[in-house]
Scaffold this active site. Sequence first.
Site, PDB file in Angstrom:
ATOM      1  N   HIS A 183       0.871  -1.180   0.000  1.00  0.00           N
ATOM      2  CA  HIS A 183       0.000   0.000   0.000  1.00  0.00           C
ATOM      3  C   HIS A 183       0.913   1.237   0.000  1.00  0.00           C
ATOM      4  O   HIS A 183       1.997   1.210   0.609  1.00  0.00           O
ATOM      5  CB  HIS A 183      -0.837  -0.037   1.283  1.00  0.00           C
ATOM      6  CG  HIS A 183      -1.892   1.012   1.380  1.00  0.00           C
ATOM      7  ND1 HIS A 183      -1.612   2.333   1.669  1.00  0.00           N
ATOM      8  CD2 HIS A 183      -3.237   0.954   1.238  1.00  0.00           C
ATOM      9  CE1 HIS A 183      -2.725   3.018   1.710  1.00  0.00           C
ATOM     10  NE2 HIS A 183      -3.740   2.208   1.452  1.00  0.00           N
TER      11      HIS A 183
ATOM     12  N   ASP B 184       3.159  -3.495   8.883  1.00  0.00           N
ATOM     13  CA  ASP B 184       1.928  -2.751   8.655  1.00  0.00           C
ATOM     14  C   ASP B 184       0.767  -3.725   8.874  1.00  0.00           C
ATOM     15  O   ASP B 184       0.530  -4.616   8.058  1.00  0.00           O
ATOM     16  CB  ASP B 184       1.957  -2.200   7.210  1.00  0.00           C
ATOM     17  CG  ASP B 184       0.645  -1.585   6.790  1.00  0.00           C
ATOM     18  OD1 ASP B 184      -0.343  -1.690   7.533  1.00  0.00           O
ATOM     19  OD2 ASP B 184       0.605  -1.010   5.680  1.00  0.00           O
TER      20      ASP B 184
ATOM     21  N   GLN C 226      -4.409  -4.307   7.680  1.00  0.00           N
ATOM     22  CA  GLN C 226      -5.413  -5.266   7.201  1.00  0.00           C
ATOM     23  C   GLN C 226      -5.488  -6.531   8.051  1.00  0.00           C
ATOM     24  O   GLN C 226      -6.343  -7.378   7.806  1.00  0.00           O
ATOM     25  CB  GLN C 226      -5.108  -5.674   5.747  1.00  0.00           C
ATOM     26  CG  GLN C 226      -5.288  -4.575   4.731  1.00  0.00           C
ATOM     27  CD  GLN C 226      -6.750  -4.130   4.577  1.00  0.00           C
ATOM     28  OE1 GLN C 226      -7.684  -4.818   4.985  1.00  0.00           O
ATOM     29  NE2 GLN C 226      -6.947  -2.959   4.000  1.00  0.00           N
TER      30      GLN C 226
ATOM     31  N   LYS D  53     -10.439   0.542  10.639  1.00  0.00           N
ATOM     32  CA  LYS D  53     -10.575  -0.774   9.977  1.00  0.00           C
ATOM     33  C   LYS D  53     -10.894  -1.868  10.998  1.00  0.00           C
ATOM     34  O   LYS D  53     -11.048  -3.032  10.660  1.00  0.00           O
ATOM     35  CB  LYS D  53      -9.279  -1.128   9.239  1.00  0.00           C
ATOM     36  CG  LYS D  53      -8.969  -0.189   8.062  1.00  0.00           C
ATOM     37  CD  LYS D  53      -7.757  -0.677   7.324  1.00  0.00           C
ATOM     38  CE  LYS D  53      -7.138   0.369   6.441  1.00  0.00           C
ATOM     39  NZ  LYS D  53      -7.837   0.599   5.174  1.00  0.00           N
TER      40      LYS D  53
ATOM     41  N   CYS E 181      -4.618   2.347  -3.822  1.00  0.00           N
ATOM     42  CA  CYS E 181      -3.404   2.904  -3.184  1.00  0.00           C
ATOM     43  C   CYS E 181      -2.247   1.927  -3.317  1.00  0.00           C
ATOM     44  O   CYS E 181      -1.453   1.761  -2.370  1.00  0.00           O
ATOM     45  CB  CYS E 181      -3.642   3.257  -1.720  1.00  0.00           C
ATOM     46  SG  CYS E 181      -4.870   4.531  -1.488  1.00  0.00           S
TER      47      CYS E 181
HETATM   48  C1  LIG Z   1      -2.197  -2.376   4.125  1.00  0.00           C
HETATM   49  C2  LIG Z   1      -2.567  -0.951   4.422  1.00  0.00           C
HETATM   50  N1  LIG Z   1      -1.643  -0.133   4.938  1.00  0.00           N
HETATM   51  C3  LIG Z   1      -1.903   1.141   5.247  1.00  0.00           C
HETATM   52  C4  LIG Z   1      -3.160   1.675   5.031  1.00  0.00           C
HETATM   53  C5  LIG Z   1      -3.414   3.110   5.377  1.00  0.00           C
HETATM   54  O1  LIG Z   1      -4.318   3.207   6.430  1.00  0.00           O
HETATM   55  P1  LIG Z   1      -4.911   4.622   6.851  1.00  0.00           P
HETATM   56  O2  LIG Z   1      -5.503   5.215   5.608  1.00  0.00           O
HETATM   57  O3  LIG Z   1      -5.940   4.286   7.880  1.00  0.00           O
HETATM   58  O4  LIG Z   1      -3.782   5.427   7.376  1.00  0.00           O
HETATM   59  C6  LIG Z   1      -4.147   0.868   4.481  1.00  0.00           C
HETATM   60  C7  LIG Z   1      -5.493   1.416   4.187  1.00  0.00           C
HETATM   61  O5  LIG Z   1      -6.197   0.933   3.366  1.00  0.00           O
HETATM   62  C8  LIG Z   1      -3.852  -0.481   4.176  1.00  0.00           C
HETATM   63  O6  LIG Z   1      -4.765  -1.295   3.656  1.00  0.00           O
END
Ligand SMILES: Cc1ncc(COP(=O)(O)O)c(C=O)c1O
Length: 417
Positions: free
Chosen positions: A130, A211, A214, A237, A375
Amino acid sequence: MKKIGASLRLEFPVFAHNVRRCADGVERPLCYLDSAVSTHKPQKVIDKIVEFMSRDYGSVHRGAYQLSVRASDQYEAARARVARFIGSGVRAEQVVFTRGTTESLNLLAHGLTETRLTADKRIVIPAIEHHANFVPWQQAALKADCEIAYIPMCGTSGSDLRLDLNAAAKLITPNTSIVSLAHVGNVLGQINPVQDIAALAKRVGALVILDCAQSMTCFSENPFDWGVDAIAFSGHKLYGPTGIGVLVLRPELLTELPPLLTGGGMISNVTLEESTWTTGTAKLEAGTPPITEAVGLAAALDWLDDVGRSRIHEHASSLASKFAEKLEKIPGIQLFYPGTGNETIVSFRHAALHAHDLATILDGSNVAMRAGHHCAWPLVRQLGVDALVRASFAAYSDEDDIEQAIEAIKEATYLLK
Ligand SMILES: Cc1ncc(COP(=O)(O)O)c(C=O)c1O
């Protein structure tokens, strides 16, 4: 034990408010298959937020009066709740509140550029991350003038949609100082081999950053047991509110990291000449923190633990498998789904209908799915496409969602005949 799926859905008021009469005159429930972007909120979490704002709200760590004391107690209790949620051995003093995964990862990349990165070092990340775990490291490499290397996938379809561990072993060289990866991919839903990659990183003394945006809804293993040094995730999430994120750090890393933001609440002393930082999590939480959001997040974690993360995973991955099986039979559909049975996400496209058009047509049947690059531009490019539709399943998803979505996709694509 709480029932999962259809009956649990009754706890989410959004579904009662979003039954819609569609253009064909049929009334359809909300088929929400976009929980990977953000989950809906159970009434218990909404009630907790309203209760806190109505009765106990005050700014934290600033007032001697009762409201401030009560709010501070609840804010700190939320920090302890997050620590407990992650696993035994994690202490509240390691939990930093941010505004989301993106901010947590930026905070790390910014700080580590100062403390760890020099021109002879290397950062290693998967090529399929992402943007939140991609762009901050790209920027860090630019600033430090160091290398960034990308772990590829084994291939671009079916079971090859996974990280290539042999390539990772070659890329994680002795000069690697940071390895950062997602636990679960946001487009393919693949579960990355975190323990293997962490072992490769530890062999060369590199930091491992995970990270968990998910994965936190479905997995309860403690990533710190695998040698991970820092984890990041978002409240929205996890059936909790927006505006709250978490960064959990090994204690030594918390001491090492300089702040991303400076200002109130994070200083030890300020004179006309200079300022010095306080220690602990406060050093990384400048300004008024997301107080209500932290209290809401704690309520969401209570709710999640009540349902059970492994049960949610079993439920959502089983629905994803059934959905993929039906989807595959629709002419013109191409799946981007590893198909191990553990994914809670199914990404796909249609040969003759752009992902955005398909998602827009699906909305006409009250089916909510995200379309686009999710993204993850580098990943989508590697797959040789410009956009995908993504269906993602959660605790409140059920078999009727599959029927409604498949019917709507069939109708949309049969129009092309
Ligand atoms: C794997 C992953 N990392 C980071 C993010 C970013 O999260 P946030 O927009 O809540 O900062 C997301 C959001 O979809 C994600 O799916």
